[in-house]
Design an enzyme around this catalytic site. Structure first.
Site, PDB file in Angstrom:
ATOM      1  N   ASN A  93     -55.665  -8.881   8.834  1.00  0.00           N
ATOM      2  CA  ASN A  93     -55.462  -9.440   7.493  1.00  0.00           C
ATOM      3  C   ASN A  93     -54.737 -10.774   7.638  1.00  0.00           C
ATOM      4  O   ASN A  93     -53.830 -10.924   8.462  1.00  0.00           O
ATOM      5  CB  ASN A  93     -54.602  -8.517   6.621  1.00  0.00           C
ATOM      6  CG  ASN A  93     -54.468  -9.086   5.214  1.00  0.00           C
ATOM      7  OD1 ASN A  93     -55.440  -9.177   4.481  1.00  0.00           O
ATOM      8  ND2 ASN A  93     -53.277  -9.542   4.861  1.00  0.00           N
ATOM      9  N   TYR A 139     -48.118 -15.648   2.214  1.00  0.00           N
ATOM     10  CA  TYR A 139     -46.934 -15.014   1.635  1.00  0.00           C
ATOM     11  C   TYR A 139     -45.721 -15.850   2.041  1.00  0.00           C
ATOM     12  O   TYR A 139     -45.501 -16.061   3.236  1.00  0.00           O
ATOM     13  CB  TYR A 139     -46.751 -13.596   2.173  1.00  0.00           C
ATOM     14  CG  TYR A 139     -48.023 -12.751   2.253  1.00  0.00           C
ATOM     15  CD1 TYR A 139     -48.636 -12.261   1.105  1.00  0.00           C
ATOM     16  CD2 TYR A 139     -48.587 -12.446   3.493  1.00  0.00           C
ATOM     17  CE1 TYR A 139     -49.789 -11.475   1.192  1.00  0.00           C
ATOM     18  CE2 TYR A 139     -49.732 -11.665   3.586  1.00  0.00           C
ATOM     19  CZ  TYR A 139     -50.332 -11.184   2.432  1.00  0.00           C
ATOM     20  OH  TYR A 139     -51.464 -10.416   2.528  1.00  0.00           O
ATOM     21  N   ARG A 140     -44.948 -16.291   1.056  1.00  0.00           N
ATOM     22  CA  ARG A 140     -43.836 -17.190   1.369  1.00  0.00           C
ATOM     23  C   ARG A 140     -42.774 -16.492   2.232  1.00  0.00           C
ATOM     24  O   ARG A 140     -42.633 -15.265   2.196  1.00  0.00           O
ATOM     25  CB  ARG A 140     -43.188 -17.681   0.077  1.00  0.00           C
ATOM     26  CG  ARG A 140     -42.431 -16.579  -0.647  1.00  0.00           C
ATOM     27  CD  ARG A 140     -41.749 -17.103  -1.888  1.00  0.00           C
ATOM     28  NE  ARG A 140     -40.926 -16.108  -2.496  1.00  0.00           N
ATOM     29  CZ  ARG A 140     -41.058 -15.672  -3.747  1.00  0.00           C
ATOM     30  NH1 ARG A 140     -41.994 -16.166  -4.529  1.00  0.00           N
ATOM     31  NH2 ARG A 140     -40.237 -14.760  -4.219  1.00  0.00           N
ATOM     32  N   TRP A 157     -44.142  -9.924   0.737  1.00  0.00           N
ATOM     33  CA  TRP A 157     -45.393  -9.199   0.513  1.00  0.00           C
ATOM     34  C   TRP A 157     -45.311  -8.520  -0.833  1.00  0.00           C
ATOM     35  O   TRP A 157     -44.612  -7.494  -0.964  1.00  0.00           O
ATOM     36  CB  TRP A 157     -45.554  -8.117   1.584  1.00  0.00           C
ATOM     37  CG  TRP A 157     -46.117  -8.569   2.880  1.00  0.00           C
ATOM     38  CD1 TRP A 157     -47.097  -9.487   3.074  1.00  0.00           C
ATOM     39  CD2 TRP A 157     -45.752  -8.074   4.188  1.00  0.00           C
ATOM     40  NE1 TRP A 157     -47.384  -9.603   4.409  1.00  0.00           N
ATOM     41  CE2 TRP A 157     -46.576  -8.753   5.117  1.00  0.00           C
ATOM     42  CE3 TRP A 157     -44.848  -7.143   4.659  1.00  0.00           C
ATOM     43  CZ2 TRP A 157     -46.498  -8.511   6.488  1.00  0.00           C
ATOM     44  CZ3 TRP A 157     -44.766  -6.903   6.011  1.00  0.00           C
ATOM     45  CH2 TRP A 157     -45.580  -7.578   6.919  1.00  0.00           C
ATOM     46  N   GLU A 176     -60.358 -12.605   6.753  1.00  0.00           N
ATOM     47  CA  GLU A 176     -60.296 -13.953   6.161  1.00  0.00           C
ATOM     48  C   GLU A 176     -60.753 -15.021   7.160  1.00  0.00           C
ATOM     49  O   GLU A 176     -61.373 -16.019   6.772  1.00  0.00           O
ATOM     50  CB  GLU A 176     -58.861 -14.280   5.716  1.00  0.00           C
ATOM     51  CG  GLU A 176     -58.427 -13.629   4.414  1.00  0.00           C
ATOM     52  CD  GLU A 176     -57.980 -12.175   4.547  1.00  0.00           C
ATOM     53  OE1 GLU A 176     -57.978 -11.636   5.688  1.00  0.00           O
ATOM     54  OE2 GLU A 176     -57.648 -11.564   3.517  1.00  0.00           O
ATOM     55  N   ASP A 209     -40.937 -20.082  -9.046  1.00  0.00           N
ATOM     56  CA  ASP A 209     -42.275 -19.574  -8.738  1.00  0.00           C
ATOM     57  C   ASP A 209     -43.385 -20.235  -9.539  1.00  0.00           C
ATOM     58  O   ASP A 209     -43.132 -21.047 -10.421  1.00  0.00           O
ATOM     59  CB  ASP A 209     -42.286 -18.058  -8.941  1.00  0.00           C
ATOM     60  CG  ASP A 209     -42.902 -17.360  -7.754  1.00  0.00           C
ATOM     61  OD1 ASP A 209     -44.008 -17.773  -7.355  1.00  0.00           O
ATOM     62  OD2 ASP A 209     -42.292 -16.424  -7.235  1.00  0.00           O
TER      63      ASP A 209
END
Ligand SMILES: Cc1cc2nc3c(=O)[nH]c(=O)nc-3n(C[C@H](O)[C@H](O)[C@H](O)COP(=O)(O)O)c2cc1C
Length: 496
Positions: free
Chosen positions: A167, A171-172, A185, A228, A277
């Site tokens: 995967n 994700y920061r 996550w 991906e 955000d």
């Protein structure tokens, strides 16, 4: 394009990148510069001297439709969708020509799998153990009340402990110290599932600074079992090259600028946030796993990529629009009556979905609402507006017209409930809340409506006549073909 450097060269050739040689502080100052640049539809920025770091910082690489199209090598993002649609809609071929085309498509899928190579530029510099030092990187503190600097454009690689499937997700990572970060996550994400399925340590690799299609693919909401990097290879037309990690059993993109290797462990969590955000608000502190960095490998003179999220529109608007366009064929595969959809940038993508349908039976709009609330990440959308097939979903004035004209709120509004976006602060409960569906299609008596009136439309003959005679009228500034110019309100909003 094999790497970020090819991409930077292309951006420069196309007049789409400015090098900033003045010293600029990654603490807040970069955010303000980028915000102004984005609102002006400006270029990608390569900050050559970020304060406190030897590594240049690239930002706003995805900030306009033109750059997003350049990244994919297409004139329109719908062309990318068409390439995927060819695969999704493959039928048993009839005749020689169709067979040859089918074989070519199959070969291009087979050739898309990542390829393992023996060495990679991403390991020109290798730091392990106590030499790992994240403070070498110009990591941005984006907003004044952010808890710390955050790595915002990573491709985080894990493997499903049950079957080994890879995967890759964006994700920061909140920097906690020289050798650790938090791993953001969210609850609905595949990376988190890999973590939850692991019964002890889970190896993690983070690639920073990739070719633009591989970087985009990390943000794409693909089903869990689809790799991906395979999709990136398919869209690039050449496989992504991978090299073995130096301290973890994970293959990492060989041409990445920087790779962080390490692990997360069950029960080892930390307070993450607040962080300014993409909702336009700070998400509050919450517990997330700690990512321990065991190795940091780099190219010599590595370039650090970053992105700022915040009140829309920001750079991520076009990553989201790319996903909206690219996933349309997949959405149509599941719900074939859908003609088109639009996720308004101002709605931060998950807040609102406008969808047009080929309506065929009473209650059809509601069927589509329920389908969307059951479809991948679209299930998190709070509001759905359904319009008839002739309405341009990207033209918000048109959509608003039909919401105003066609809706009896008592009859045409569906209130439901279900899962909501992890970051959404509005629902009473985190993760679960209300949904609204607005049926703005024309209604039939079978749906409780009176006889529906005929909609105004000029005849084709008169339109053609006026088109022919337009010059004679001497009204040069008015648009020639009715409302065609207005039909781009979503694009206008983004280009401001
Ligand atoms: C700039 C940017 C930052 C993102 N940050 C996060 C994040 O911190 N946590 C998260 O769960 N998703 C984040 N996302 C969304 C995920 O990348 C996206 O949902 C992706 O599909 C996740 O991959 P997955 O489906 O394999 O889990 C971000 C997206 C973008 C474009």
């Amino acid at each position: 394009m094999k790497d970020l450097r090819d991409w930077i060269s292309l951006l420069e050739q196309e007049g789409e990148l400015v090098r900033v040689s003045a010293e600029v502080d990654p603490h807040l100052e970069v955010t303000e510069i980028v915000g102004r640049t984005i609102r002006a539809g400006g270029p990608a920025l390569l900050f050559e001297k970020p304060k406190g770091s030897q590594h240049p910082l690239l930002i706003n690489q995805f900030g306009t439709e033109r750059r997003m199209c350049l990244a994919f090598g297409v004139d329109s993002l719908d062309d990318v969708a068409a390439k995927l649609a060819d695969v999704l809609e493959m039928q048993p071929p009839e005749g020689i020509a169709a067979k040859v085309r089918g074989l070519k498509t199959l070969k291009s899928i087979a050739d898309s799998r990542p390829k393992t190579v023996r060495s990679g530029a991403c390991q020109e510099v290798v730091l392990t153990g106590d030499d790992v030092d994240l403070s070498l990187l110009p990591v941005q503190t984006c907003w004044p009340h952010d808890a710390a600097p955050f790595i915002t454009l990573p491709a985080v690689i894990t493997h499903d402990p049950r079957n080994g499937n890879r995967n890759v997700g964006m994700y920061r990572l909140q920097v906690l110290g020289p050798r650790s970060t938090a791993m953001h996550w969210q609850i609905h994400k595949d990376g988190r599932a890999d973590y939850l399925f692991s019964d002890g340590k889970l190896a993690v690799a983070v690639a920073l600074g990739l070719d633009p299609i591989s970087a985009y693919s990390a943000s794409a909401p693909l089903p869990k079992h689809i790799d991906e990097l395979m999709v990136a290879g398919f869209l690039r037309g050449e496989p992504v090259e991978l090299v073995k990690g130096v301290s973890v059993d994970i293959e990492v993109p060989a041409h990445a600028e920087i790779v962080l290797e390490g692990y997360v462990e069950q029960g080892d969590v930390t307070s993450e946030g607040p962080f300014g955000d993409h909702t336009g608000f700070y998400t509050p502190a919450e517990l997330f796993p700690v990512f321990h960095v065991t190795a940091m490998t780099m190219r010599r003179d590595a370039i650090y990529p970053s992105i700022v999220v915040g009140k829309p529109p920001q750079e991520d608007a076009w990553l989201g629009k790319a996903t909206e366009r690219i996933f349309l064929p997949a959405v149509k595969m599941t719900v074939p009556e859908i003609v088109d959809y639009d996720l308004p940038v101002a709605g931060a993508f998950h807040n609102l979905t406008i969808v047009s349908i080929r309506k065929a039976f009473p209650g059809h709009a509601r069927k589509v609402m329920h389908a969307i609330w059951g479809l991948g990440m679209l299930s998190l959308t709070k509001g759905i507006v359904v319009v008839d097939e002739h309405v341009d979903v990207h033209d918000y004035e048109q959509v608003m017209f039909y919401v105003g004209a066609n809706v009896d709120p008592k009859r045409d509004i569906l209130i439901s409930e279900g899962p909501t976006d992890h970051l959404d602060h509005a629902p009473t409960l985190q993760f679960f809340g209300g949904k609204i569906g607005i049926d703005a299609t024309a209604k039939s008596p079978a749906e409780g409506a009176r006889e529906w009136p005929e909609e105004l439309e000029m005849t084709a003959e008169v339109k053609a006549l006026v088109d022919r005679r337009w010059a004679e009228y001497g009204i040069a500034s008015a648009p020639v073909a009715g409302n065609a110019e207005i039909g781009q309100s979503s694009r206008r909003l983004l280009r401001r």
